[in-house]
Enzyme design. Structure first.
Site: not given
Ligand code: CTP
Length: 399
Positions: A211, A288, A324, A305
């Site tokens: 990403n 690959k 965040f 996770p």
């Molecule tokens: N986060 C994490 N592990 C993951 C996904 C997210 O630790 N597998 C943490 C990010 O570091 C951040 C928070 O969760 O602090 C929110 O991540 P976000 O991507 O906004 O939330 P999601 O749980 O993915 O929710 P959604 O995609 O439904 O917005």
């Protein structure tokens, strides 16, 4: 700035490099600012400056040897390292840093560095190739991980005629870094875990799902927490950013590696999870994937996770867990639900409707149990500093 060092005792270790002569100017400035300077000269340092000039400027005995019986009688080396409020190594040579990183104690300087829990500031100066060599960079990472503060060297023309990073910083900059050590450090004694950057999830040995996270926000938060005195473990996904001063960094690639690195970093008092962790990983192929004429291969995705939720509900949960959230639409409602679901104390909600990724600005709301606070459109640097202040205030209210 002079007020910060007034009345402080600074143990100054002068290493053997062409920049050693600048240590004399540093001694003069420190004394002018009201500090006591205890000078230690390495054997090679004595090839560049004389013990006599150092002693004359410091107004103190210069220690050079581990085996000087007279010094041992008056003040043993262990006592010497503990009598100081700060140990400054200037110039810190590649060799001295390598020995300190390895925990060696073959001479007075390295023994002092090993025998102390006094904060250490190293001011490196060396040839650009030595500075950039992976061995030196590895030693620097190790020292930072041990809590040593390392001042980045200046960039420019070197004594040897080469050009690049490795020059000793100017004495006023070193004085500022020393003063900074005595500044307000409300998070001293706390351990903070910070995640930053994206994760890369392999599809096959050459391709990955990733990403656009640049890691900037997480890195500035790690730097702000370190500046506030915390010991910081920064678990970083693949990003092209330098390690902030005073921060211990662990590089990872995938979400599962990030999760393992976070678990290994516990216990911590503070966790700030800024990483844009990939929600899914692919069932990766061992070899690959080839275009064999049968059309595009199917991508089977498996849920990763949730690292934040794991930390938020962990047996050894840090006292303060901050997540965040990148949101569009009703950011407050989404982030409020996320705070509860993931077991976080606070969520910093970013409105990502505009172009936040890779930018220096972001629009932030802080979601706590008490509700939402709008921090407005703010530079990422200011978000980091405000968050660090907020975390410090939290700990001063709930010791
Ligand atoms: N986060 C994490 N592990 C993951 C996904 C997210 O630790 N597998 C943490 C990010 O570091 C951040 C928070 O969760 O602090 C929110 O991540 P976000 O991507 O906004 O939330 P999601 O749980 O993915 O929710 P959604 O995609 O439904 O917005």
């Amino acid at each position: 700035m002079p007020a910060a060092v007034l009345g402080k005792t600074i143990l100054l270790i002068v290493g053997g490099g062409i920049a050693a002569f600048k240590a004399l100017e540093l001694v003069r400035e420190l004394r002018r600012a009201g500090a006591r300077v205890l000078p230690v000269l390495t054997e090679n340092g004595a090839r560049f400056v004389t013990p006599l000039s150092l002693a004359a400027l410091a107004g103190e005995t210069v220690r050079t040897s581990l085996w000087d019986l007279e010094d041992e009688a008056s003040m043993g080396h262990i006592q010497l390292s503990r009598a100081a409020d700060l140990i400054v190594v200037c110039p810190a040579t590649a060799d001295l840093m390598a020995r300190a990183a390895a925990g060696q104690a073959g001479d007075l300087a390295s023994t002092l560095l090993l025998a102390t829990d006094t904060p250490v500031l190293m001011v490196p100066a060396m040839n650009v190739r030595m500075w950039l060599h992976p061995a030196t960079q590895r030693n620097i990472e190790r020292l930072r991980g041990d809590g040593v503060r390392i001042m980045p060297p200046d960039d420019g023309e070197m004594a040897c005629g080469e050009h690049g990073p490795g020059r000793l910083p100017q004495v006023p900059a070193i004085m500022a870094a020393i003063a900074d050590q005595f500044g307000d450090r409300p998070l001293a004694g706390r351990h903070a875990l910070v995640t930053a950057g994206p994760t890369h999830e392999p599809i096959d040995p050459v391709r990955f799902i990733g990403n656009r996270s640049s890691g900037k926000q997480g890195f500035t938060i790690a730097a702000a927490l370190a500046a506030a005195g915390a010991r910081v473990t920064l678990v970083a996904g693949p990003v092209a950013l330098p390690t902030p001063a005073g921060v211990g960094r662990v590089d990872v690639e995938t979400a599962r590696q990030m999760q393992a690195a976070c678990a290994a970093a516990l216990p911590a008092d503070i966790a700030v999870m800024v990483a844009a962790v990939a929600d899914w990983r692919a069932e990766a192929a061992d070899t690959k994937l080839k275009k064999d004429g049968s059309g595009p291969p199917p991508l089977i995705l498996i849920e990763n996770p949730d690292i934040l939720a794991g930390i938020g509900h962990h047996q050894r949960r840090p006292a303060l867990v901050v997540g965040f959230a990148a949101e569009t639409g009703d950011a407050v409602a989404h982030a409020t639900a996320k705070r509860v679901r993931k077991g976080a104390d606070w969520i910093v909600a970013n409105d990502v409707s505009g172009g936040v990724f890779g930018s220096d600005h972001t629009h932030v709301q802080l979601i706590t149990a008490a509700g939402a606070e709008d921090w407005g459109a703010t530079p990422k640097q200011a978000v980091a500093e405000r968050l660090a202040r907020r975390i410090a205030a939290h700990f001063s209210e709930t010791p």
